[in-house]
Design a protein around this motif. Structure first.
Motif, PDB file in Angstrom:
ATOM      1  N   VAL A 184       0.928  -1.069   0.178  1.00 30.85           N
ATOM      2  CA  VAL A 184      -0.222  -0.168  -0.006  1.00 30.85           C
ATOM      3  C   VAL A 184       1.253   0.988  -0.219  1.00 30.85           C
ATOM      4  O   VAL A 184       2.537   1.257   1.263  1.00 30.85           O
ATOM      5  CB  VAL A 184      -0.879   0.192   1.488  1.00 30.85           C
ATOM      6  N   ASP A 185       0.769   1.870  -1.256  1.00 31.85           N
ATOM      7  CA  ASP A 185       1.504   3.263  -1.299  1.00 31.85           C
ATOM      8  C   ASP A 185       1.017   4.353  -0.773  1.00 31.85           C
ATOM      9  O   ASP A 185      -0.620   5.040  -1.334  1.00 31.85           O
ATOM     10  CB  ASP A 185       1.687   3.577  -2.785  1.00 31.85           C
ATOM     11  N   PHE A 186       0.787   4.715   0.807  1.00 28.96           N
ATOM     12  CA  PHE A 186      -0.170   5.551   1.437  1.00 28.96           C
ATOM     13  C   PHE A 186       0.541   7.450   1.809  1.00 28.96           C
ATOM     14  O   PHE A 186       1.941   7.361   1.296  1.00 28.96           O
ATOM     15  CB  PHE A 186      -0.309   5.174   3.259  1.00 28.96           C
ATOM     16  N   ARG A 187      -0.282   7.832   1.657  1.00 32.52           N
ATOM     17  CA  ARG A 187      -0.353   9.980   0.877  1.00 32.52           C
ATOM     18  C   ARG A 187      -0.609  10.260   1.726  1.00 32.52           C
ATOM     19  O   ARG A 187      -2.094  10.328   1.779  1.00 32.52           O
ATOM     20  CB  ARG A 187       0.354   9.762  -0.653  1.00 32.52           C
ATOM     21  N   SER A 188      -0.564  11.103   2.223  1.00 29.32           N
ATOM     22  CA  SER A 188      -1.670  11.779   3.052  1.00 29.32           C
ATOM     23  C   SER A 188      -1.504  13.606   3.395  1.00 29.32           C
ATOM     24  O   SER A 188      -0.117  13.696   3.407  1.00 29.32           O
ATOM     25  CB  SER A 188      -1.133  11.258   4.681  1.00 29.32           C
ATOM     26  N   ILE A 189      -2.222  14.642   3.464  1.00 26.70           N
ATOM     27  CA  ILE A 189      -1.692  15.754   3.416  1.00 26.70           C
ATOM     28  C   ILE A 189      -2.915  16.588   4.501  1.00 26.70           C
ATOM     29  O   ILE A 189      -4.218  16.293   4.633  1.00 26.70           O
ATOM     30  CB  ILE A 189      -2.961  16.747   2.514  1.00 26.70           C
ATOM     31  N   ARG A 190      -2.309  16.971   5.294  1.00 23.15           N
ATOM     32  CA  ARG A 190      -2.913  17.531   6.435  1.00 23.15           C
ATOM     33  C   ARG A 190      -3.799  18.836   5.259  1.00 23.15           C
ATOM     34  O   ARG A 190      -2.949  20.297   5.780  1.00 23.15           O
ATOM     35  CB  ARG A 190      -1.946  17.656   7.443  1.00 23.15           C
ATOM     36  N   PHE A 191      -4.866  18.962   6.022  1.00 28.25           N
ATOM     37  CA  PHE A 191      -5.499  19.914   5.136  1.00 28.25           C
ATOM     38  C   PHE A 191      -5.541  21.081   6.077  1.00 28.25           C
ATOM     39  O   PHE A 191      -6.225  21.135   7.126  1.00 28.25           O
ATOM     40  CB  PHE A 191      -6.107  19.735   4.336  1.00 28.25           C
ATOM     41  N   PRO A 192      -4.943  22.894   5.625  1.00 29.80           N
ATOM     42  CA  PRO A 192      -6.067  23.565   6.499  1.00 29.80           C
ATOM     43  C   PRO A 192      -7.662  23.316   6.404  1.00 29.80           C
ATOM     44  O   PRO A 192      -8.468  22.632   5.988  1.00 29.80           O
ATOM     45  CB  PRO A 192      -5.013  24.628   6.150  1.00 29.80           C
ATOM     46  N   GLY A 193      -8.362  24.707   7.211  1.00 33.73           N
ATOM     47  CA  GLY A 193      -9.367  25.108   6.559  1.00 33.73           C
ATOM     48  C   GLY A 193      -9.519  24.277   5.227  1.00 33.73           C
ATOM     49  O   GLY A 193      -8.945  25.800   4.656  1.00 33.73           O
ATOM     50  N   ILE A 194     -10.953  23.953   4.652  1.00 34.12           N
ATOM     51  CA  ILE A 194     -10.802  24.480   2.838  1.00 34.12           C
ATOM     52  C   ILE A 194     -12.894  25.456   2.781  1.00 34.12           C
ATOM     53  O   ILE A 194     -13.487  25.230   3.945  1.00 34.12           O
ATOM     54  CB  ILE A 194     -11.329  22.682   2.566  1.00 34.12           C
ATOM     55  N   ILE A 195     -12.121  25.629   2.090  1.00 30.29           N
ATOM     56  CA  ILE A 195     -13.525  27.157   1.252  1.00 30.29           C
ATOM     57  C   ILE A 195     -14.104  27.021   0.133  1.00 30.29           C
ATOM     58  O   ILE A 195     -12.964  27.113  -1.028  1.00 30.29           O
ATOM     59  CB  ILE A 195     -13.001  28.542   1.562  1.00 30.29           C
ATOM     60  N   SER A 196     -14.728  25.956  -0.451  1.00 28.22           N
ATOM     61  CA  SER A 196     -15.387  26.363  -2.146  1.00 28.22           C
ATOM     62  C   SER A 196     -17.240  27.142  -1.595  1.00 28.22           C
ATOM     63  O   SER A 196     -17.170  27.521  -0.560  1.00 28.22           O
ATOM     64  CB  SER A 196     -16.131  25.173  -1.703  1.00 28.22           C
ATOM     65  N   ALA A 197     -17.130  27.331  -3.330  1.00 27.26           N
ATOM     66  CA  ALA A 197     -17.799  28.217  -3.748  1.00 27.26           C
ATOM     67  C   ALA A 197     -19.273  27.712  -3.655  1.00 27.26           C
ATOM     68  O   ALA A 197     -20.040  28.023  -4.435  1.00 27.26           O
ATOM     69  CB  ALA A 197     -17.592  29.453  -4.607  1.00 27.26           C
TER      70      ALA A 197
END
Ligand code: AKB
Length: 339
Positions: A184-197
């Protein structure tokens, strides 16, 4: 372009919307979308298959695994921080047990297909926990290994499942006699708050920013649940989707770690209000802090150091605060509510 088959869990959520739209527009990927609820009409035609099901039920995942050979799993399903705080056992079941199930499916897929399966996992700035505002102000941008003492159920779930992913990628069943081919090629991102329109989050604590903006666009008064000086990192959805697809596409030998910070801008709630008022001058936005949710936000960092992502997979946000409002949020939200 080869045709890849991609499983997206939590497909009906905010990142799911952005990601499915991106994949349908820019790739020939076959998207298999899994969600607890029926997928929004607008997403249906973009997916190869849609499945209603619960990630905590292994049988649902096993039957998906029988039907498809996945190249990549984007495991987006989660209970966000405010909701997790209200239902900790449910949060643990979904955020931890659900992720464990998906990792098991990734191993099963790797075994069946005899090749590596990518597992892309959105984590969060909620994994960080600053003890007080003075420390928060003093430390400023923080690196991935710093201040990982989360105060919330959600943050704890995310921090643990990041490590679980690392275990599946590097040490899974390390005592077994034979070298196991499944990987398993595990990759992760720690996102900040996300704002979508285009969508509104539910159950998060960074929701005050998108809520402020979407309410203003609809002419609704918004009592914001934080203090005006509240400051955490944010990014807009197009950058979040860019980040997650860039990380997925990065050659593995370029990756020096499995978990990456990404940042874009970090305005205070007052600055978000001012930017909102510039576009919607009649908006009624007041600050009525909910002290308990405020405590959670105060424990999240002021900003993140994303130099590892910049170096390893050329991460740079396309939208700073000014461009986010003028070229994405305001035009798209105005069109959404005033067409
Ligand atoms: C939340 O507020 O729970 C999420 C997050 C910061 O991960 N948006």
């Amino acid at each position: 372009m080869s045709t890849r088959t991609i499983l997206i869990t939590g497909a009906n959520g905010e990142i799911g919307h952005g990601l499915i739209d991106y994949l349908a527009t820019h790739t020939r990927a076959r998207v298999v979308a899994l969600d607890l609820h029926p997928l929004d009409e607008s997403l249906y035609r973009m997916c190869y298959r849609t499945v209603i099901g619960d990630i905590t039920e292994m049988s649902v995942l096993e039957s998906l695994s029988t039907g498809f050979d996945f190249d990549t799993i984007f495991h987006l399903a989660a209970l966000l921080s405010t909701r997790s705080e209200r239902q900790p056992p449910l949060a643990h079941r979904v955020n931890v047990n659900g992720t464990l199930n998906l990792l098991e499916i990734a191993v099963l897929q790797a075994r069946l297909q005899g090749r590596e399966i990518k597992f892309i996992f959105p984590s969060s700035i909620a994994v960080y926990g600053l003890p007080d505002l003075a420390t928060k102000a003093q430390v400023g941008k923080i690196k991935e290994h710093e201040w990982c003492q989360p105060r919330t159920m959600y943050g704890i779930n995310k921090l643990y499942t990041e490590q679980l992913g690392g275990y599946y990628a590097r040490y899974y069943r390390q005592l077994d006699a034979d070298e196991r081919p499944e990987h398993v090629d595990f990759r992760s991102i720690r996102f900040p708050g996300i704002i979508s329109a285009h969508t509104l989050p539910t159950g998060g604590t960074s929701d005050f920013a998108p809520e402020m903006l979407h309410n203003a666009a609809q002419g609704k008064a918004y009592p914001c649940f934080v203090r005006e000086d509240t400051c955490i990192p944010f990014m807009v959805m197009p950058d979040a989707v860019r980040a997650i697809t860039l990380l997925e596409a990065a050659p593995r030998d370029k990756l020096s770690r499995q978990v990456y910070n990404v940042g874009a801008f970090n305005p205070s709630a007052e600055v978000i209000r001012a930017s909102t008022l510039k576009a919607f001058p009649r908006a009624e936005i007041s600050f009525v802090p909910d002290l308990k949710r405020q405590n959670i936000l105060d424990s999240w960092p002021l900003d993140v150091d994303d130099s590892a992502a910049q170096q390893d997979w050329n991460w740079h946000p396309e939208y700073d605060l000014e461009r986010a409002f003028s070229e994405y949020l305001i035009p798209a939200i105005t069109e959404r509510y005033h067409q």
